[in-house]
Design an enzyme around this catalytic site. Structure first.
Site, PDB file in Angstrom:
ATOM      1  N   ARG A  16       0.833  -1.219   0.000  1.00 28.95           N
ATOM      2  CA  ARG A  16       0.000   0.000   0.000  1.00 28.95           C
ATOM      3  C   ARG A  16       0.861   1.261   0.000  1.00 28.95           C
ATOM      4  O   ARG A  16       0.678   2.166  -0.804  1.00 28.95           O
ATOM      5  CB  ARG A  16      -0.927  -0.023   1.221  1.00 28.95           C
ATOM      6  CG  ARG A  16      -2.038   1.027   1.184  1.00 28.95           C
ATOM      7  CD  ARG A  16      -1.654   2.367   1.745  1.00 28.95           C
ATOM      8  NE  ARG A  16      -1.194   2.278   3.124  1.00 28.95           N
ATOM      9  CZ  ARG A  16      -0.656   3.305   3.770  1.00 28.95           C
ATOM     10  NH1 ARG A  16      -0.490   4.469   3.176  1.00 28.95           N
ATOM     11  NH2 ARG A  16      -0.242   3.158   5.016  1.00 28.95           N
ATOM     12  N   HIS A 218       4.483   4.111  13.793  1.00 28.52           N
ATOM     13  CA  HIS A 218       4.462   4.117  12.329  1.00 28.52           C
ATOM     14  C   HIS A 218       5.516   5.142  11.925  1.00 28.52           C
ATOM     15  O   HIS A 218       5.293   6.351  12.021  1.00 28.52           O
ATOM     16  CB  HIS A 218       3.056   4.508  11.851  1.00 28.52           C
ATOM     17  CG  HIS A 218       2.903   4.635  10.372  1.00 28.52           C
ATOM     18  ND1 HIS A 218       2.354   3.639   9.598  1.00 28.52           N
ATOM     19  CD2 HIS A 218       3.204   5.646   9.518  1.00 28.52           C
ATOM     20  CE1 HIS A 218       2.319   4.042   8.331  1.00 28.52           C
ATOM     21  NE2 HIS A 218       2.829   5.255   8.259  1.00 28.52           N
ATOM     22  N   HIS A 220       8.324   6.857   9.367  1.00 29.37           N
ATOM     23  CA  HIS A 220       8.831   7.081   8.013  1.00 29.37           C
ATOM     24  C   HIS A 220      10.328   7.388   8.065  1.00 29.37           C
ATOM     25  O   HIS A 220      10.859   7.837   9.089  1.00 29.37           O
ATOM     26  CB  HIS A 220       8.054   8.206   7.333  1.00 29.37           C
ATOM     27  CG  HIS A 220       6.730   7.762   6.803  1.00 29.37           C
ATOM     28  ND1 HIS A 220       6.519   7.457   5.481  1.00 29.37           N
ATOM     29  CD2 HIS A 220       5.544   7.528   7.430  1.00 29.37           C
ATOM     30  CE1 HIS A 220       5.271   7.074   5.303  1.00 29.37           C
ATOM     31  NE2 HIS A 220       4.650   7.108   6.473  1.00 29.37           N
ATOM     32  N   CYS A 251       4.230   9.138   1.751  1.00 29.08           N
ATOM     33  CA  CYS A 251       2.910   9.776   1.735  1.00 29.08           C
ATOM     34  C   CYS A 251       2.848  10.800   0.611  1.00 29.08           C
ATOM     35  O   CYS A 251       3.638  11.742   0.588  1.00 29.08           O
ATOM     36  CB  CYS A 251       2.644  10.462   3.083  1.00 29.08           C
ATOM     37  SG  CYS A 251       1.087  11.373   3.102  1.00 29.08           S
ATOM     38  N   ASN A 262       7.782   3.734   5.007  1.00 24.45           N
ATOM     39  CA  ASN A 262       7.959   3.348   6.407  1.00 24.45           C
ATOM     40  C   ASN A 262       9.355   2.765   6.610  1.00 24.45           C
ATOM     41  O   ASN A 262      10.053   2.433   5.654  1.00 24.45           O
ATOM     42  CB  ASN A 262       6.939   2.281   6.803  1.00 24.45           C
ATOM     43  CG  ASN A 262       5.561   2.852   6.993  1.00 24.45           C
ATOM     44  OD1 ASN A 262       5.326   4.020   6.756  1.00 24.45           O
ATOM     45  ND2 ASN A 262       4.631   2.012   7.395  1.00 24.45           N
TER      46      ASN A 262
END
Length: 308
Positions: A16, A218, A220, A251, A262
């Site tokens: 995703r 989460h 990045h 993103c 990530n």
């Protein structure tokens, strides 16, 4: 400092995260190939698509076809992301193949909320009440809370720790009002502003307030800090992490010239295993998936262990 956890749970989000930001089109069959390969590594949670407006995120235009095309492996939860009720309705149409779970999601930055979801903070909070009722009516469990941009924002700058604490309270209040019990609350470094000290400050503050709540990270890697931040999380006893194979993704609304995905899954798994922390994941199989991911997207990816 907490003792290091004996085991961690890693949610794989590379399909995703990655395919939503790639500039060129990627064949649906190749997306499915990577997802099926990841299913054979011991990973038991893979976020495979997002149900979003294909005009805004063209890389997810084939989300329905991807869900229909994967080979379901028993014991693996295949999940999806959505940002509004329309996205949830699309996901619900695949309830026989996806493991659907509701989330109470707030955003620590008003400006990012407008860019990402076209909502003010007040509208986002109000929307959570409505969507939770939809989840309940559909029989979908609501087990996660999430705060996006919890460590800083490219458009608003630093996010005060007290603001994050207040948002956690709002999430827990929404859950309580609707009679749902959350398994954990995830804190997202959506625009990669965190550093290890910030991780410890925020986790320390929310843990002090709610010692009974399980918190996840989460992270990045746009500024190369994700592994260091994950280590800080481990030192604070955090046992849940989102990750992206080979470092896929980013993103599309974060405002970076080159937003990274990530924390790289195989790099995180390698670090944990070297430290004696169990992940349940076959590192060699995961490295093979990382190399496959590079082949699928057609350019080098930032993962380190697959090259080392």
């Amino acid at each position: 400092m907490s003792d290091l956890p004996q085991a961690v749970h890693i949610n794989e989000e590379g399909p995703r995260e990655g395919f939503q930001i790639e500039k060129g089109p990627i064949a649906t069959a190749r997306k499915i190939e990577l997802i099926d390969a990841l299913s054979e590594t011991g990973i038991d949670h893979i976020q495979i698509v997002s149900f979003v407006n294909p005009k805004a995120v063209p890389g997810m235009a084939d989300a329905d076809a991807v869900v229909d095309g994967i080979t379901i492996k028993p014991g693996v939860a295949y999940t999806a992301l959505w940002l509004n009720e329309r996205g949830f309705e699309r996901a619900l149409a695949h309830n026989n193949r996806l493991s659907l779970g509701g989330s109470i999601t707030l955003v620590a930055s008003e400006k990012f909320s407008k860019r990402n979801q076209n909502r003010t903070a007040a509208e986002q909070l109000a929307g959570q009440h409505a969507i939770v009722e939809k989840y309940k009516a559909a029989g979908i469990p609501v087990e996660r809370g999430m705060i996006m941009a919890a460590f800083g924002c490219n458009f608003e700058g630093d996010v005060p720790v007290a603001h994050v604490v207040a948002l956690v309270q709002q999430i827990l209040d929404v859950a309580k009002e609707h009679g749902v019990t959350l398994k954990y609350v995830s804190l997202a470094d959506t625009m990669a502003w965190a550093n290890p000290l910030a991780i410890k400050r925020v986790i320390g503050a929310v843990r002090e307030r709610w010692p009974e709540v399980d918190f996840a990270l989460h992270l990045h890697d746009t500024r190369g800090m994700a592994v260091a931040n994950a280590f800080a999380g481990l030192e604070m006893g955090v046992k849940r992490y989102d990750a992206a194979v080979a470092g896929l993704g980013g993103c599309p609304f974060a405002g970076h010239a080159g937003a990274a995905g990530n924390i790289c899954t195989e790099d995180l798994v390698f670090m944990c295993q070297e430290m004696g922390i169990e992940t349940g994941i076959d590192l060699d199989a995961l490295i093979a998936c990382a190399k496959l991911a590079e082949d699928v997207v057609g350019h080098p990816l930032p993962g380190s262990v697959m090259k080392g």
